[in-house]
Design a protein around this motif. Structure first.
Motif, PDB file in Angstrom:
ATOM      1  N   PHE A 163       0.823  -1.215   0.000  1.00 51.63           N
ATOM      2  CA  PHE A 163       0.000   0.000   0.000  1.00 51.63           C
ATOM      3  C   PHE A 163       0.857   1.267   0.000  1.00 51.63           C
ATOM      4  O   PHE A 163       1.981   1.260   0.503  1.00 51.63           O
ATOM      5  N   ASN A 178      -5.539  -3.616  -6.285  1.00 55.17           N
ATOM      6  CA  ASN A 178      -4.624  -2.723  -5.583  1.00 55.17           C
ATOM      7  C   ASN A 178      -3.548  -2.165  -6.529  1.00 55.17           C
ATOM      8  O   ASN A 178      -2.352  -2.198  -6.225  1.00 55.17           O
ATOM      9  N   ALA A 238      -5.935   0.499  -2.934  1.00 54.64           N
ATOM     10  CA  ALA A 238      -7.170  -0.271  -3.144  1.00 54.64           C
ATOM     11  C   ALA A 238      -7.874   0.090  -4.440  1.00 54.64           C
ATOM     12  O   ALA A 238      -9.101   0.144  -4.494  1.00 54.64           O
TER      13      ALA A 238
END
Lengths: 239, 490
Positions: B74, B174, B179
């Protein structure tokens, strides 16, 4: 064979216990919308008897045309539908629809999309009587005209038969060729493309391309003339 | 619902019964003892944590920092946004408040589609606790997330709402570490001859409570009830919320080109409306949902109100305003009765801004998932055997769900008794509000039935014996057995 027991049949037949009248299928607004698409043929004679049966010829669009009698009339915007409208007028003792109707019959020309037809071709003939409705495609109309007019005396009417075939096939092919190759000024009018679509290039292109994608298949034009399309594709690929 | 081939194979491969077949008696006994030991340890651990939380519920807690495993998947600013509920409070909070914040973060993480199986652990009072100013304890929550599969492809079959189809789906998850997902679906089936859907979705401004979804689709579907095909081509842009609470919103802009192709219909509505239709609409939906299960709830309420305005551009073919209201109330009888009652009601109103409404926009009711004992879209106005739809409807049902005698109350098989009603009518603009209202209220078509249902986690299956009690002439009725598969029932 397996029979349903009488008691079960009786039970099933009991239901429904109550049946109300059918839900109305239309509204005044809907009727008005449909009537706007209809242009009624005129009766030749004032005293012509009206019957319960009626028909509508489904065409792409109608255009105004000034007749020899000075009256403004409506005629179908494409030659194939015009031919069929004239045959119907001749056979049923009717006149073309006029802008100022005086002796309106129950039969009409109706503006519809070619998607209304099961084979995506116009014109279609919608025949109504009290009980049923029949929709005839262009192939069925042509076949019926040929059968009822030429098959009784094929040798006597040979010249007419050739002429009929010439109109149905050769002139039809010529019309399709014109649509596919010529830059037709009044294309929007012929196919009743909504003028509001001029506001959106994308929307209008979608509609026009949709028409062109079907035109080449009308009366199996592409299948009957494969070389023409092979040549056109070759031209496009070399350019 | 979805029956994925690969999922099914996985389940079969990992079936516990399969592994037991070759074990000797003593090995089986050992395995069972180990399982018991494991369960005991888990119970002890759970009891210990519960006791600890109980004793320290007012203990001040301060979160110094947060750790996440597999965090490299992320973006930093995305993770910061997700953990902000924990990190933003400068003052110490009570343990109770801390756990609440923790659950908010956990829900956020799970709510983001690509985070597969998020596991949250918190090392409170453990090795990482640092006493701070005497009574205040500093904690470092650790989130264990599973690595995200970037690319995913699957094939499967769908069954439901009277149709079956096969699909192939590709997903890229992702993509930019926040996301963002892209999926592509290709479907072919009994009612959908072809369908292609490209969908891109992502949280709005790193906030997983708000999801933006943009999809482009093209498909051809059979509308058997008007003996026609409908080709659709266009895109929709949607923003919806997925709050933890019961109230959620959805805001959609739709731009579609639809082509109605008449195959066999003799209805004048169908052949005068055949051809191109442009739909450009704004849709807003708000829902309140406290049900414990969406397919077969045993308690809770559901309310939804939706409004749509079609006519954003001047070239929109049939401008209209449409509103829909839906409600479901579920009551459970005393526990030893093993019975619950579901009361459902729906209504809709379509107001044309031109002379009439399009058959593509109208409401259609009736069918095994709707007003049972009538065929799919078998209620309402008919024209030469075509169900041409209506502009106003009210329908509803009362269902009693109870356990099958001599079968465990935990079983997913249930007995089902129901009464359904409904009415669908066209709206005459010239008739005025009162006359139109009267036409839709009263003289409902009514049906009764009973049967058995199976509540699968993905969908609900029903096999019912149905009888129409009150009908309108030309309603398409179904007497005897009727089966339904789907996720939404009356």
């Amino acid at each position: 064979m397996f029979d349903i027991p009488e008691s079960v049949k009786k039970l099933f037949d009991t239901f429904p216990l109550t049946t109300y009248p059918a839900i109305p299928k239309t509204t005044s607004g809907n009727d008005e919308f449909i009537e706007e698409k209809k242009f009624y043929f005129e009766n030749e004679k004032q005293s012509q008897i009206s019957t319960n049966a009626s028909f509508s010829l489904g065409v792409h669009n109608v255009v105004e045309f000034k007749g020899q009698d000075g009256k403004r009339k409506y005629i179908p915007s494409d030659p194939v539908s015009l031919g069929q409208a004239l045959i119907l007028c001749h056979k049923n003792k009717l006149k073309l629809p006029t802008t100022s109707s005086t002796n309106r019959s129950c039969n009409s020309i109706m503006k519809v999309s070619f998607h209304a037809s099961p084979d995506k071709q116009l014109p279609i003939l919608i025949e109504d009587d009290k009980q049923s409705r029949t929709i005839r495609t262009i192939s069925s109309i042509i076949e019926t005209v040929a059968k009822s007019n030429f098959q009784k005396h094929p040798y006597l009417d040979a010249e007419l038969l050739v002429l009929n075939d010439f109109i149905d096939l050769k002139l039809f092919d010529l019309w399709i060729l014109c649509l596919l190759n010529e830059n037709i000024d009044r294309f929007d009018e012929i196919f009743d493309i909504d003028s509001k679509l001029d506001l959106s290039f994308v929307a209008k292109s979608l509609v026009i391309n949709n028409i062109y994608s079907e035109v080449e298949h009308w009366r199996a034009f592409r299948t009957r003339n494969p070389n023409l399309f092979d040549y056109m594709e070759l031209l496009l690929s070399t350019n | 619902m979805s029956l994925d081939h690969d999922d099914m194979l996985d389940r079969l491969a990992s079936s516990p019964t399969g592994g037991h077949q070759d074990l000797s008696k003593s090995e089986k006994e050992l395995q069972s003892l180990m399982q018991e030991k494991q369960e005991l340890m888990m119970k002890q651990s759970k009891d210990f944590m519960e006791e600890l939380f109980k004793q320290n519920s007012t203990q001040p807690i301060k979160v110094k920092n947060v750790q996440i495993t597999n965090g490299h998947s992320f973006r930093d600013n995305f993770l910061q946004a997700q953990f902000s509920p924990l990190l933003n409070s400068k003052q110490p909070v009570s343990l109770q408040e801390f756990l609440k914040q923790l659950s908010v973060v956990e829900n956020l993480m799970v709510g983001i589609h690509p985070v597969v199986g998020t596991i949250t652990t918190q090392s409170i009072f453990g090795r990482r606790t640092v006493p701070d100013n005497g009574a205040c304890i500093s904690v470092v929550p650790i989130f264990n997330t599973l690595p995200v599969k970037k690319f995913y492809a699957k094939t499967g079959t769908n069954i439901g709402n009277g149709e079956g189809d096969g699909y192939i789906q590709f997903q890229l998850k992702n993509i930019f570490g926040g996301a963002e997902n892209i999926s592509f679906d290709a479907v072919t089936g009994t009612k959908t001859s072809s369908s292609y859907l490209l969908n891109y979705n992502q949280p709005v401004f790193n906030n997983a409570d708000y999801i933006s979804e943009n999809s482009f689709s093209t498909n051809t579907r059979k509308w058997d009830w008007i003996q026609s095909n409908v080709k659709t081509f266009g895109f929709s842009n949607k923003i919806y919320t997925q709050f933890d609470g019961p109230v959620n919103h959805e805001f959609t802009v739709e731009n579609y080109w639809k082509v109605l192709e008449n195959l066999n219909s003799k209805s004048i509505d169908v052949y005068t409306q055949s051809g191109s239709h442009f739909k450009n609409s704004l849709i807003y939906n708000v829902s309140y949902d406290t049900r414990n299960n969406k397919h077969l709830p045993t308690q809770g309420k559901f309310l939804r109100f939706g409004v749509e305005y079609n006519g954003l551009f001047k070239f929109t073919t049939s401008p209209f305003i449409k509103s829909v209201f839906e409600s479901q109330f579920v009551y459970a009888f005393p526990k030893n009765w093993y019975t619950s009652v579901i009361l459902t009601g729906k209504s809709g109103f379509l107001f044309p801004l031109n002379k009439t409404t399009s058959v593509l926009d109208r409401f259609y009711i009736g069918g095994p998932n709707d007003v049972r004992s009538f065929t799919l879209n078998g209620l309402g106005p008919k024209d030469y055997n075509s169900s041409i739809g209506g502009d106003m409807f009210i329908n509803g049902g009362l269902s009693f769900i109870s356990k099958i005698p001599r079968v465990s109350s935990e079983s997913n098989f249930k007995l089902h008794n129901f009464v359904n009603f409904g009415k669908l009518v066209p709206m005459d603009k010239s008739a005025g509000f009162v006359r139109n209202f009267k036409s839709v209220v009263g003289d409902f078509s009514l049906s009764y039935g009973f049967g058995i249902l199976y509540n699968h986690p993905m969908a609900r299956f029903e096999l019912n014996f149905v009888l129409p009690l009150v009908v309108h002439d030309r309603d398409y009725v179904r007497k005897g057995l009727q089966y339904g598969i789907g996720v939404s029932f009356l």
